[in-house]
Structures are given as C-alpha cells and as structure tokens.
Scaffold this active site. Structure first.
Site, mmCIF file in Angstrom:
data_model
loop_
_atom_site.group_PDB
_atom_site.id
_atom_site.type_symbol
_atom_site.label_atom_id
_atom_site.label_comp_id
_atom_site.label_asym_id
_atom_site.label_seq_id
_atom_site.Cartn_x
_atom_site.Cartn_y
_atom_site.Cartn_z
ATOM 1 N N GLY A 186 -34.640 -10.724 21.391
ATOM 2 C CA GLY A 186 -33.569 -9.790 21.110
ATOM 3 C C GLY A 186 -33.622 -8.570 21.998
ATOM 4 N N ALA A 187 -34.211 -8.713 23.198
ATOM 5 C CA ALA A 187 -34.480 -7.572 24.077
ATOM 6 C C ALA A 187 -33.909 -7.798 25.470
ATOM 7 C CB ALA A 187 -35.988 -7.320 24.151
ATOM 8 N N PRO A 232 -44.394 -12.716 26.754
ATOM 9 C CA PRO A 232 -43.563 -13.767 27.367
ATOM 10 C C PRO A 232 -43.112 -13.304 28.753
ATOM 11 C CG PRO A 232 -42.312 -12.544 25.730
ATOM 12 C CD PRO A 232 -43.708 -12.011 25.661
ATOM 13 N N LEU A 233 -43.398 -14.101 29.767
ATOM 14 C CA LEU A 233 -43.205 -13.658 31.150
ATOM 15 C C LEU A 233 -42.326 -14.627 31.936
ATOM 16 C CD1 LEU A 233 -46.898 -12.602 31.842
ATOM 17 C CD2 LEU A 233 -44.946 -11.065 31.607
ATOM 18 N N THR A 234 -41.248 -14.101 32.514
ATOM 19 C CA THR A 234 -40.409 -14.887 33.416
ATOM 20 C C THR A 234 -41.245 -15.356 34.592
ATOM 21 O OG1 THR A 234 -38.458 -13.597 32.812
ATOM 22 C CG2 THR A 234 -38.378 -14.804 34.902
ATOM 23 N N TYR A 274 -30.368 -9.552 27.129
ATOM 24 C CA TYR A 274 -29.897 -10.921 26.961
ATOM 25 C C TYR A 274 -28.973 -10.989 25.733
ATOM 26 C CZ TYR A 274 -33.322 -12.082 30.541
ATOM 27 O OH TYR A 274 -34.027 -12.123 31.716
ATOM 28 N N ALA A 306 -39.260 -16.923 28.328
ATOM 29 C CA ALA A 306 -37.996 -17.108 27.618
ATOM 30 C C ALA A 306 -37.452 -18.505 27.913
ATOM 31 C CB ALA A 306 -36.988 -16.047 28.056
#
Length: 364
Positions: free
Chosen positions: A169-170, A25-27, A173, A60
């Site tokens: 959960g990383a 998952p990449l911002t 955040y 996210a």
C-alpha cells in the site's frame, strides 16, 4: 523492560518470528520475462533466508497481468506460476530452518498508473483518469475485480506454502494511489474522504483475511506521507488497520528512520515517533529506511517499534540479520562495492545492473 533484536516476535496469527530483523521487499528485475521464478531470483532470496532473516519477503509481485510495473517482476496472477512459487517456498523453508528459523512472505502489488503497458500488453488503469500517463480510471466493477485479484493471489501464495503475504500500500502503486487526497475524487465510495480513499486497501485486507487460513500472516506496507497522503491520515489508517483484526503486522516505509515529517506543522518531531505512539492492540509495527547496523536497528526498537526491515544492508551482506542479532556493534559493509562482491552475495547480474543504473553510490 528493553526489547532486543534477538527477542522473538509474536504476531496475532501464525508462527512466531525468531527475532526482530526482516528482509525489506526489494525491486530487483530478476524474474523471467513472463514473471515466473528464475534461478537468479531463487538464489537471491534463499541466500537471505540462509543468512537468518526473521522474515524473507519477495519483491513486489503483481496480482494481475495489467499491474506489471517493471521488467523481470515476479508474477502471482495465475496458477501457471504455482510451480515456481512452490519451489521458492519450499527452498526458503529449508534454508530458514537450517538457519534461525525465519518465516516467508510474498509482497502483493498492482502498479496502477505506474504499470508499464509496453510490458504487460494491457492499458494503464488507476484510481483516476490521468492524461499525462495515459491512465484510465477503473470502473467500480473493476475496483471490485482488483480486490478479487489480490485475494486470489494471496490464496495462491498460501497454496504454494508461504507463511504469509504483504499488501503493498506504499510508494505510489495502486493501493497507495487510492489514498491520494489531491487526485482521488471518485464518487463511488472509493474516493473523496479519507475514509473512502482507504476503502480499497481495507477491503483487500478484510477479504484476504477471510479467504486464507487462521495461521496465514497478513502484513500491510504503508507510505507515511507525500504521494498525496497527509501524516494525520496515514497514522489514522495505520491505527484503523491495527484495530480491524485483519492485519498481523504493519510495515511503514520511512526512507530514513531518523527523518522528520515532510509537513512543516510537525517540524522538530520524528516520523517514526508518530507511528510508534499509536495504540496497536498487539499488532507489531516495523519500519524501514537506512537501517545498516545493529545500533540503528536497536535505536528503532528503543523508540517503540517492534521490528526493522533491512534493504541495502541485506543486498551488501546476505547474513546481515544473523550478524545484527549476534553483535550489537555490527555495521554492514559500506558501499560502493564491486560487482564481484555482489555476485559473491548472490545478487544476480540483472539486479546488479538495476542497482548500478538507479543508485549512483552502491555499485563501484
């Protein structure tokens, strides 16, 4: 028997993954200003599904309006976002079916003290009062609302047609903030001991599990250390989640799969090995961090993990997954690369600007 990247992966629930290479998952700042799906975001993800990812996962996506953490963040906190989510899920399914038959997921997130009130219009809230960032501690009732928000978002994603969701959960955040032993001294059952600091994450996982269907896949991303988290606590939490019956895979963000733990007590060991050694009861373990080619990915599998998540390599080449599975000698294009190269790989202009600003060696 040696596990290879091309081997299918069975999870406790839902459809089999066709192989062992997933999209991290990449911002990317590509959603519309209100959080709805944009064409840039859709094109970026569909192209990775076309490239053969075993799992194509979104950036996210925030589960409440107050949780927005960056401009152009995908939103999943209201039914107004359903049409875009439905379109994305359908397009990813079509693209995946035409390629190697991969699965789809939305990563669910709340920024907590890392949220941006100037974007959301809501005050910053978190696990504890933090004068430096202007964060107000959530009340117990508000913590319970956070659980409900994650659950509602997961149900919304299931309605839209995704195969699953991942709980973020990383990376400091909100769910990760509650795990912080330095600062989370709450006395309402959600702070203090390691067991109570992990209660929010475990409750979210349990409630999402109860609210979604028997084939809906639930993953959890964990930060293994730092952010106020001790390695022994994170491995214990990973084992607890795997044993809970609620979670279908674990995603551990290592930053570099070959790194040693930060804590001096574990010097001379590898962080990956502490998680690979856990009894997981059939719950697959994935790792991310500097996996740029087939050799690095196979090395992770040989250490005992079940799949890898690729980030930078997938930005540079949309079909990195198919190439890694087909060619044991494959290595992704090395950065820096031109903006034209990234555009040809369906990396949108806003994503390129973000990369150029935050990663000094990626965009030429």
């Amino acid at each position: 028997m040696t596990t290879s990247l091309a081997d299918p992966l069975d999870l406790p629930r839902g459809p089999r993954w066709p192989h062992r290479v997933a999209l991290a998952p990449l911002t990317n700042h590509q959603a519309e200003p209100d959080g709805s799906l944009s064409e840039q975001e859709r094109a970026w993800l569909v192209r990775r599904a076309e490239g053969g990812m075993a799992l194509t996962m979104t950036c996210a996506a925030h589960v409440s309006a107050a949780g927005q953490s960056f401009p152009g963040q995908l939103a999943v906190w209201d039914d107004r976002f359903l049409p875009g989510l439905e379109r994305l899920a359908a397009d990813l399914r079509t693209a995946s079916d035409a390629s190697l038959g991969g699965r789809t997921s939305v990563q669910l997130q709340h920024g907590g003290r890392r949220a941006l009130p100037e974007l959301s219009g809501h005050p910053r809230v978190g696990a504890w009062d933090d004068e430096e960032t202007g964060t107000r501690a959530l009340s117990t009732g508000e913590v319970e609302q956070v659980v409900a928000d994650f659950v509602a978002a997961a149900v919304r994603c299931e309605r839209a047609g995704f195969d699953g969701v991942e709980l973020h959960g990383a990376h400091g955040y909100l769910l990760c903030q509650f795990l912080d032993g330095r600062h989370n001294h709450r006395t309402d059952g959600y702070g203090g001991s390691a067991e109570d600091r992990s209660r929010l994450l475990r409750e979210v996982a349990a409630e999402v599990r109860r609210a979604t269907g028997p084939d809906f896949q639930l993953g959890v991303r964990l930060t293994p250390e730092r952010s106020g988290i001790l390695l022994a606590e994170s491995t214990a939490l990973a084992a607890q989640l795997a044993a809970s019956g609620d979670v279908d895979y674990l995603d551990v963000s290592l930053w570099d799969v070959r790194k040693e733990p930060h804590e001096a007590a574990y010097s001379g060991t590898l962080l990956i090995d502490h998680f690979a050694a856990l009894e997981r009861g059939g719950v697959p373990l994935g790792v991310a961090g500097e996996v740029t080619g087939s050799a690095a990915a196979q090395w992770c599998l040989d250490r005992g993990v079940d799949f890898v998540l690729v980030g930078t390599a997938a930005i540079l080449q949309h079909d990195v997954a198919a190439r890694m599975v087909a060619d044991p000698a494959f290595e992704a294009v090395r950065p820096p690369v031109s903006r034209e190269h990234l555009a040809a790989e369906s990396v949108g202009p806003r994503f390129v600007d973000y990369l150029a600003t935050n990663w000094d060696d990626l965009v030429a």
